[in-house]
Design an enzyme around this catalytic site. Structure first.
Site, PDB file in Angstrom:
ATOM      1  N   GLU A  56      -0.872  -9.173  -0.493  1.00  0.00           N
ATOM      2  CA  GLU A  56      -2.303  -9.367  -0.183  1.00  0.00           C
ATOM      3  C   GLU A  56      -3.144  -9.370  -1.466  1.00  0.00           C
ATOM      4  O   GLU A  56      -4.097 -10.131  -1.588  1.00  0.00           O
ATOM      5  CB  GLU A  56      -2.775  -8.283   0.790  1.00  0.00           C
ATOM      6  CG  GLU A  56      -2.164  -8.482   2.174  1.00  0.00           C
ATOM      7  CD  GLU A  56      -2.454  -7.338   3.128  1.00  0.00           C
ATOM      8  OE1 GLU A  56      -2.053  -6.195   2.813  1.00  0.00           O
ATOM      9  OE2 GLU A  56      -3.085  -7.567   4.164  1.00  0.00           O
ATOM     10  N   GLY A  71       0.480  -4.894   0.946  1.00  0.00           N
ATOM     11  CA  GLY A  71      -0.731  -4.917   0.118  1.00  0.00           C
ATOM     12  C   GLY A  71      -0.511  -5.596  -1.229  1.00  0.00           C
ATOM     13  O   GLY A  71      -1.469  -6.082  -1.838  1.00  0.00           O
ATOM     14  N   ALA A 107       0.876  -1.172   0.000  1.00  0.00           N
ATOM     15  CA  ALA A 107       0.000   0.000   0.000  1.00  0.00           C
ATOM     16  C   ALA A 107       0.914   1.223   0.000  1.00  0.00           C
ATOM     17  O   ALA A 107       2.069   1.148   0.432  1.00  0.00           O
ATOM     18  CB  ALA A 107      -0.866  -0.017   1.245  1.00  0.00           C
ATOM     19  N   GLU A 132       4.464  -5.282   7.351  1.00  0.00           N
ATOM     20  CA  GLU A 132       3.740  -4.195   8.029  1.00  0.00           C
ATOM     21  C   GLU A 132       4.225  -3.919   9.453  1.00  0.00           C
ATOM     22  O   GLU A 132       4.196  -2.775   9.915  1.00  0.00           O
ATOM     23  CB  GLU A 132       2.231  -4.496   8.054  1.00  0.00           C
ATOM     24  CG  GLU A 132       1.527  -4.288   6.722  1.00  0.00           C
ATOM     25  CD  GLU A 132       1.603  -5.466   5.771  1.00  0.00           C
ATOM     26  OE1 GLU A 132       2.395  -6.408   6.039  1.00  0.00           O
ATOM     27  OE2 GLU A 132       0.884  -5.464   4.764  1.00  0.00           O
TER      28      GLU A 132
HETATM   29  N1  COA Z   1       4.599   3.090  -0.652  1.00  0.00           N
HETATM   30  C1  COA Z   1       4.993   4.256  -1.204  1.00  0.00           C
HETATM   31  N2  COA Z   1       6.103   4.368  -1.944  1.00  0.00           N
HETATM   32  C2  COA Z   1       6.845   3.274  -2.128  1.00  0.00           C
HETATM   33  C3  COA Z   1       6.493   2.017  -1.591  1.00  0.00           C
HETATM   34  C4  COA Z   1       5.310   1.958  -0.814  1.00  0.00           C
HETATM   35  N3  COA Z   1       4.882   0.825  -0.270  1.00  0.00           N
HETATM   36  N4  COA Z   1       7.438   1.111  -1.928  1.00  0.00           N
HETATM   37  C5  COA Z   1       8.345   1.768  -2.678  1.00  0.00           C
HETATM   38  N5  COA Z   1       7.986   3.074  -2.807  1.00  0.00           N
HETATM   39  C6  COA Z   1       8.696   4.132  -3.543  1.00  0.00           C
HETATM   40  C7  COA Z   1       9.904   4.634  -2.780  1.00  0.00           C
HETATM   41  O1  COA Z   1       9.530   5.603  -1.798  1.00  0.00           O
HETATM   42  C8  COA Z   1      10.724   5.225  -3.899  1.00  0.00           C
HETATM   43  O2  COA Z   1      10.165   6.472  -4.256  1.00  0.00           O
HETATM   44  P1  COA Z   1      11.131   7.762  -4.508  1.00  0.00           P
HETATM   45  O3  COA Z   1      12.014   7.325  -5.654  1.00  0.00           O
HETATM   46  O4  COA Z   1      10.174   8.844  -4.869  1.00  0.00           O
HETATM   47  O5  COA Z   1      11.870   7.966  -3.252  1.00  0.00           O
HETATM   48  C9  COA Z   1      10.430   4.266  -5.059  1.00  0.00           C
HETATM   49  O6  COA Z   1       9.226   3.613  -4.743  1.00  0.00           O
HETATM   50  C10 COA Z   1      11.524   3.226  -5.252  1.00  0.00           C
HETATM   51  O7  COA Z   1      11.685   2.529  -4.020  1.00  0.00           O
HETATM   52  P2  COA Z   1      13.088   2.337  -3.266  1.00  0.00           P
HETATM   53  O8  COA Z   1      12.814   2.100  -1.823  1.00  0.00           O
HETATM   54  O9  COA Z   1      14.007   3.489  -3.613  1.00  0.00           O
HETATM   55  O10 COA Z   1      13.642   1.019  -3.975  1.00  0.00           O
HETATM   56  P3  COA Z   1      14.669  -0.032  -3.371  1.00  0.00           P
HETATM   57  O11 COA Z   1      15.076  -0.915  -4.484  1.00  0.00           O
HETATM   58  O12 COA Z   1      15.739   0.650  -2.600  1.00  0.00           O
HETATM   59  O13 COA Z   1      13.822  -0.896  -2.293  1.00  0.00           O
HETATM   60  C11 COA Z   1      11.857  -2.094  -1.503  1.00  0.00           C
HETATM   61  C12 COA Z   1      12.736  -1.713  -2.728  1.00  0.00           C
HETATM   62  C13 COA Z   1      10.620  -2.789  -2.023  1.00  0.00           C
HETATM   63  C14 COA Z   1      12.651  -3.045  -0.580  1.00  0.00           C
HETATM   64  C15 COA Z   1      11.489  -0.815  -0.720  1.00  0.00           C
HETATM   65  O14 COA Z   1      10.927   0.123  -1.638  1.00  0.00           O
HETATM   66  C16 COA Z   1      10.473  -1.026   0.378  1.00  0.00           C
HETATM   67  O15 COA Z   1      10.805  -1.537   1.434  1.00  0.00           O
HETATM   68  N6  COA Z   1       9.217  -0.599   0.164  1.00  0.00           N
HETATM   69  C17 COA Z   1       8.169  -0.636   1.144  1.00  0.00           C
HETATM   70  C18 COA Z   1       7.681  -2.050   1.372  1.00  0.00           C
HETATM   71  C19 COA Z   1       6.619  -2.083   2.441  1.00  0.00           C
HETATM   72  O16 COA Z   1       6.868  -1.839   3.609  1.00  0.00           O
HETATM   73  N7  COA Z   1       5.390  -2.406   2.038  1.00  0.00           N
HETATM   74  C20 COA Z   1       4.296  -2.548   2.912  1.00  0.00           C
HETATM   75  C21 COA Z   1       3.475  -1.323   2.927  1.00  0.00           C
HETATM   76  S1  COA Z   1       2.051  -1.540   3.951  1.00  0.00           S
END
Ligand code: COA
Length: 260
Positions: A115, A112, A66, A135
């Site tokens: 999910e 999400g 999400a 989460e």
């Molecule tokens: N919500 C909002 N933005 C998100 C996102 C999320 N769940 N997951 C990734 N993004 C965005 C990042 O903020 C970044 O945006 P920016 O370039 O404007 O800063 C972009 O997507 C790229 O992500 P980034 O984190 O730079 O890539 P990465 O390769 O370093 O890491 C992940 C990849 C998936 C490990 C990391 O993005 C992450 O942990 N995301 C969140 C996962 C999460 O907690 N999901 C559950 C949400 S309830």
């Protein structure tokens, strides 16, 4: 219909819905959830579509969760509303759709995103995919059905561990757990998934809808799966497809199903 965050193609009765926010790793903001809900409803009613495949754009992510930036300041009431609306308008909609919905998990499927994949009827993953429910690292629990669907798919103990540790598992581990049915090289993911969809569309659509209903009944409070199966089995006997299927078998030819 045009969508802000989705690409949709329909070919030979298979609709492919691509979630298209690659710069945000296809994170599910409200607009994307609303797009997906509208699209799934419309495709569900479209007679030119028998199977829906959901995937993510790019090579990195199916859906990275999400959209955290949208709910970072939410209150208790807003948080509960977010989960309730999402579950009702999208996740439950997909799970109970009368047409098969397959997730083609092409990269990160987190929170999400996993999910969403779990609400689909089954999942195929590319070999680079990584899955998890992180989460608790945000001070939350899964809110789009993850605490319910993950144990159904992988068992209670594994779900407890995955949710408590927030660990990501590989596509191969996900297959061992029963979370995904197949793992294929990324370049082959859509062709492979389309191949499964092609097998499905040879079969009777009404019967497939009833099979989805009967299988889901086992996981729905207040419903008896065996009872649902008996009633659904009976209803199949009233369809043209049943006549066609049995007649075609006896005449040693391939059945041509219409869904009626
Ligand atoms: N919500 C909002 N933005 C998100 C996102 C999320 N769940 N997951 C990734 N993004 C965005 C990042 O903020 C970044 O945006 P920016 O370039 O404007 O800063 C972009 O997507 C790229 O992500 P980034 O984190 O730079 O890539 P990465 O390769 O370093 O890491 C992940 C990849 C998936 C490990 C990391 O993005 C992450 O942990 N995301 C969140 C996962 C999460 O907690 N999901 C559950 C949400 S309830």
């Amino acid at each position: 219909m045009n969508y802000e965050n989705l690409l949709i193609s329909i070919e030979e009765k298979i609709a492919t819905v691509t979630i298209n926010r690659p710069t945000k790793l296809n994170a599910l903001n409200k607009a994307t959830i609303s797009d997906l809900s509208k699209a799934v409803k419309l495709l569900g009613k479209n007679d030119d579509v028998r199977v829906i495949i959901i995937t993510g754009s790019g090579e990195k992510a199916f859906v990275a969760g999400a959209d955290i930036s949208e709910f970072a300041n939410y209150t208790i009431v807003e948080g509960a509303q977010l989960a309730a609306e999402g579950q009702e308008t999208l996740f439950d909609l997909i799970e109970n759709l009368k047409k098969p919905v397959i997730a083609a998990v092409n990269g990160f499927a987190l929170g999400g995103g996993l999910e969403l994949a779990m609400a689909c009827h089954f999942r195929v993953a590319s070999d680079n995919a990584k899955m998890g429910l992180p989460e608790v690292t945000l001070g939350l629990i899964p809110g789009y059905g993850g605490t319910q669907r993950l144990p159904q798919l992988v068992g209670k103990g594994r779900a407890m561990e995955m949710i408590m540790t927030a660990a990501m598992i590989s596509a191969e581990e996900a297959k061992q757990y029963g979370l995904v049915n197949h793992v294929v090289p990324q370049a082959e993911l859509l062709d492979f998934t389309t191949g499964i969809a092609q097998k499905i569309i040879k079969n009777a659509p009404f019967a497939i809808a009833k099979a989805i209903k009967a299988i889901n009944a086992n996981y729905t409070d207040g419903k008896n799966g065996f009872d649902t199966e008996i009633k659904s089995f009976g209803k199949c006997f009233g369809t043209q497809d049943f006549k066609e299927g049995t007649t075609a078998f006896l005449e040693k030819r391939k059945a041509e199903f219409t869904g009626k």
